[in-house]
Write a protein that holds these residues in place. Sequence first.
Motif, PDB file in Angstrom:
ATOM      1  N   GLY A 190      -7.132   8.419  -8.064  1.00 31.51           N
ATOM      2  CA  GLY A 190      -7.743   7.541  -7.024  1.00 31.51           C
ATOM      3  C   GLY A 190      -7.359   7.635  -5.696  1.00 31.51           C
ATOM      4  O   GLY A 190      -7.718   6.693  -4.931  1.00 31.51           O
ATOM      5  N   ARG A 191      -6.686   8.512  -5.202  1.00 26.14           N
ATOM      6  CA  ARG A 191      -6.090   8.967  -3.954  1.00 26.14           C
ATOM      7  C   ARG A 191      -6.699  10.087  -3.315  1.00 26.14           C
ATOM      8  O   ARG A 191      -6.094  11.169  -3.268  1.00 26.14           O
ATOM      9  CB  ARG A 191      -4.643   8.689  -3.878  1.00 26.14           C
ATOM     10  CG  ARG A 191      -3.956   7.393  -3.814  1.00 26.14           C
ATOM     11  CD  ARG A 191      -4.053   6.718  -5.128  1.00 26.14           C
ATOM     12  NE  ARG A 191      -3.327   5.481  -5.390  1.00 26.14           N
ATOM     13  CZ  ARG A 191      -3.122   4.687  -6.361  1.00 26.14           C
ATOM     14  NH1 ARG A 191      -3.770   5.150  -7.432  1.00 26.14           N
ATOM     15  NH2 ARG A 191      -2.762   3.524  -6.287  1.00 26.14           N
ATOM     16  N   THR A 220     -12.067  -0.794  -6.504  1.00 22.70           N
ATOM     17  CA  THR A 220     -10.894  -1.559  -6.861  1.00 22.70           C
ATOM     18  C   THR A 220     -10.492  -0.825  -8.171  1.00 22.70           C
ATOM     19  O   THR A 220     -10.856   0.113  -9.019  1.00 22.70           O
ATOM     20  CB  THR A 220     -11.235  -3.035  -7.193  1.00 22.70           C
ATOM     21  OG1 THR A 220     -12.436  -3.123  -7.977  1.00 22.70           O
ATOM     22  CG2 THR A 220     -11.775  -3.628  -5.903  1.00 22.70           C
ATOM     23  N   TYR A 221      -9.136  -1.268  -8.523  1.00 20.37           N
ATOM     24  CA  TYR A 221      -8.192  -0.721  -9.482  1.00 20.37           C
ATOM     25  C   TYR A 221      -9.064  -0.415 -10.988  1.00 20.37           C
ATOM     26  O   TYR A 221      -8.994   0.614 -11.315  1.00 20.37           O
ATOM     27  CB  TYR A 221      -7.018  -1.206  -9.540  1.00 20.37           C
ATOM     28  CG  TYR A 221      -5.941  -0.702 -10.781  1.00 20.37           C
ATOM     29  CD1 TYR A 221      -5.453   0.383 -10.198  1.00 20.37           C
ATOM     30  CD2 TYR A 221      -5.735  -1.307 -11.880  1.00 20.37           C
ATOM     31  CE1 TYR A 221      -4.585   1.171 -11.219  1.00 20.37           C
ATOM     32  CE2 TYR A 221      -4.873  -0.618 -12.884  1.00 20.37           C
ATOM     33  CZ  TYR A 221      -4.429   0.574 -12.628  1.00 20.37           C
ATOM     34  OH  TYR A 221      -3.503   1.358 -13.420  1.00 20.37           O
ATOM     35  N   THR A 222      -9.298  -1.650 -11.530  1.00 20.18           N
ATOM     36  CA  THR A 222      -9.937  -1.510 -12.957  1.00 20.18           C
ATOM     37  C   THR A 222     -11.183  -0.834 -12.609  1.00 20.18           C
ATOM     38  O   THR A 222     -11.883  -0.087 -13.602  1.00 20.18           O
ATOM     39  CB  THR A 222     -10.477  -2.928 -13.477  1.00 20.18           C
ATOM     40  OG1 THR A 222     -11.201  -3.666 -12.666  1.00 20.18           O
ATOM     41  CG2 THR A 222      -9.202  -3.447 -13.716  1.00 20.18           C
ATOM     42  N   ASP A 279      -6.998  -6.337 -10.557  1.00 21.89           N
ATOM     43  CA  ASP A 279      -7.766  -6.291  -9.223  1.00 21.89           C
ATOM     44  C   ASP A 279      -7.555  -7.171  -7.858  1.00 21.89           C
ATOM     45  O   ASP A 279      -7.670  -7.098  -6.901  1.00 21.89           O
ATOM     46  CB  ASP A 279      -9.207  -6.249  -9.164  1.00 21.89           C
ATOM     47  CG  ASP A 279      -9.776  -5.240 -10.184  1.00 21.89           C
ATOM     48  OD1 ASP A 279      -9.680  -3.896  -9.995  1.00 21.89           O
ATOM     49  OD2 ASP A 279     -10.544  -5.474 -11.317  1.00 21.89           O
ATOM     50  N   ASP A 283       5.640  -2.286  -9.257  1.00 22.68           N
ATOM     51  CA  ASP A 283       4.949  -3.339  -8.543  1.00 22.68           C
ATOM     52  C   ASP A 283       5.902  -4.482  -7.934  1.00 22.68           C
ATOM     53  O   ASP A 283       6.872  -4.931  -8.694  1.00 22.68           O
ATOM     54  CB  ASP A 283       4.109  -4.306  -9.882  1.00 22.68           C
ATOM     55  CG  ASP A 283       3.478  -5.380  -9.318  1.00 22.68           C
ATOM     56  OD1 ASP A 283       3.777  -6.534  -9.605  1.00 22.68           O
ATOM     57  OD2 ASP A 283       2.371  -5.189  -8.945  1.00 22.68           O
ATOM     58  N   THR A 319       1.835   4.696  -4.733  1.00 27.79           N
ATOM     59  CA  THR A 319       1.681   5.704  -5.714  1.00 27.79           C
ATOM     60  C   THR A 319       1.723   7.016  -5.112  1.00 27.79           C
ATOM     61  O   THR A 319       2.344   8.013  -5.501  1.00 27.79           O
ATOM     62  CB  THR A 319       0.276   5.655  -6.496  1.00 27.79           C
ATOM     63  OG1 THR A 319       0.077   4.455  -7.090  1.00 27.79           O
ATOM     64  CG2 THR A 319      -0.173   6.674  -7.295  1.00 27.79           C
ATOM     65  N   LEU A 331      -8.932   4.363  -4.014  1.00 26.54           N
ATOM     66  CA  LEU A 331      -8.515   3.200  -4.692  1.00 26.54           C
ATOM     67  C   LEU A 331      -8.618   2.172  -3.170  1.00 26.54           C
ATOM     68  O   LEU A 331      -7.904   2.793  -2.009  1.00 26.54           O
ATOM     69  CB  LEU A 331      -7.284   2.991  -5.079  1.00 26.54           C
ATOM     70  CG  LEU A 331      -6.984   1.823  -5.604  1.00 26.54           C
ATOM     71  CD1 LEU A 331      -7.533   1.157  -6.627  1.00 26.54           C
ATOM     72  CD2 LEU A 331      -5.323   1.759  -5.943  1.00 26.54           C
ATOM     73  N   ASN A 361       0.845  -1.041   0.006  1.00 26.03           N
ATOM     74  CA  ASN A 361      -0.077  -0.086  -0.017  1.00 26.03           C
ATOM     75  C   ASN A 361       1.060   1.254   0.026  1.00 26.03           C
ATOM     76  O   ASN A 361       1.782   1.204   0.408  1.00 26.03           O
ATOM     77  CB  ASN A 361      -0.972   0.115   1.220  1.00 26.03           C
ATOM     78  CG  ASN A 361      -1.834  -1.068   1.290  1.00 26.03           C
ATOM     79  OD1 ASN A 361      -2.280  -1.604   0.188  1.00 26.03           O
ATOM     80  ND2 ASN A 361      -2.247  -1.421   2.383  1.00 26.03           N
ATOM     81  N   LYS A 420      -8.020  -2.115  -2.162  1.00 23.55           N
ATOM     82  CA  LYS A 420      -7.748  -3.354  -2.715  1.00 23.55           C
ATOM     83  C   LYS A 420      -7.232  -4.405  -1.854  1.00 23.55           C
ATOM     84  O   LYS A 420      -7.026  -5.402  -2.366  1.00 23.55           O
ATOM     85  CB  LYS A 420      -6.500  -3.135  -3.824  1.00 23.55           C
ATOM     86  CG  LYS A 420      -5.166  -2.477  -2.863  1.00 23.55           C
ATOM     87  CD  LYS A 420      -4.013  -2.333  -4.075  1.00 23.55           C
ATOM     88  CE  LYS A 420      -2.719  -2.065  -3.261  1.00 23.55           C
ATOM     89  NZ  LYS A 420      -1.563  -2.223  -4.113  1.00 23.55           N
ATOM     90  N   GLY A 458       0.709   5.163 -12.384  1.00 23.79           N
ATOM     91  CA  GLY A 458       0.592   4.224 -11.710  1.00 23.79           C
ATOM     92  C   GLY A 458       0.833   2.732 -12.489  1.00 23.79           C
ATOM     93  O   GLY A 458       0.681   1.709 -11.975  1.00 23.79           O
TER      94      GLY A 458
END
Length: 445
Positions: free
Chosen positions: A304-305, A426-428, A353, A113, A61, A320, A58, A322, A84
């Motif tokens: 997304g944050r 979630t991400y997508t 995701d 990642d 990003t 986001l 976590n 996850k 990202g």
Amino acid sequence: MGIRSHVAIAAGKTSQWVLKTFFKGGSSYPGKLALKIDPKILDTLAKDYEIVVVTGTNGKTLTTALTVNILRQEFDHVLTNPTGANMEQGIVSTFLSAKNKGAKKKFAVLEIDEASLSRVTKYIEPKLFLFTNIFRDQMDRYGEIYTTYKLIVDGAAAAPNAPILCNGDSPIFNSVETINPRKYYGFNHMPDKEQMAHYNTDGLLCPKCHHILHYKMITYANLGKYYCPNCNFHRPELDIQLTKMVAMDNTSADFVIDDAEYSIAVGGMYNVYNALAATSVAEYYGVSPEKIRAGLSYDEKVFGRQETINIEGKLCTLILVKNPVGLNQVIDMMGLSPYSFSLVSLLNANYADGIDVSWIWDGDHEAFAQMNIPEVIAGGDRHTDMALRLKVAGIPEDNLKEIPNLDDVITAIKEVPTDRVYILATYTAVLQLRKSLTAQGYITN
């Protein structure tokens, strides 16, 4: 540079220009194309860069964005991967986009990642690693937390002289010896108090003797001033310390790190950790507190944050989520809100995701039932699973709507009874929602 590298770079840059100019994309495909032509293209592109790698479960990003903002106060050219796109092809695309003619010192701060790190470090040589945390996340991709940690330790070992800045409050970062030298950042903001972590928390066994760890201070989950009462395993001495939490609400935080006061324009303890991590990088490179302060105060919300979007007068905060630990921190942050809000929870289960959605049952959705939320919307590909989880958590059925289609979700948001809305996705689902919001004119960048 060989002919293959020249062709790979030319093809990658051309495709990037086309995608950005006509399709507003280009974060991954140009890198994928360049890699297909020259699998070693990263070795060429990353030459002469001071590379800082940010990885962990976590916070990657936002930590990356804050680190970049700070370093840009001190250095002329700081490259990063802001979308990202943190797998190998995304990293290549980042270097393809570089415009650094005349820069005396070139930095690249890269979010990578966890599972991709060892592939990337085959071709680039980072000068510094930053490890944020390791929590259970997308187990179909990463496995258990110790498997994930081995992935990033093995990736860092390819650059053995590069120090690792570790979250010292996380026991897993002190569990095995590493080839790389380590420095630790963490919290020392409260007096010692004997306590144990919540029973539904991962990573609580001592790696030396497998006794349950005890704590003298806990920030959240398994993070804090840990020690084993059965052997000598304990939190290491911290090199960079947060010593005071001055104030924190759902949209900001003020704190003290190494005798300097700082602020960030996002709320929640988890985001203070991100700021502490970024400050640790800055201190490593000798950036002054004044410039760190300026970098942390940069108020452009990251994709997304806690990104704020106005939908017909409804101020929506997109976040986001996850995994259980990240979700619980977001829920805690939402609980600090001084105003009433509606909730939208979007659950997808695509590869990016994690296809296993069982993690939602470990998140503290029950806390929502105590917040008197007037309207809750469950959406996304797995809307049925999300709706069931919310019902079991105690959300009254009269307050809960199940809306699969994201365009319909946007329409429903316009009719919620509150001016504020939290959208957890979630991400997508974040990608799909932002695409719809862009098409409807609510997002312009």
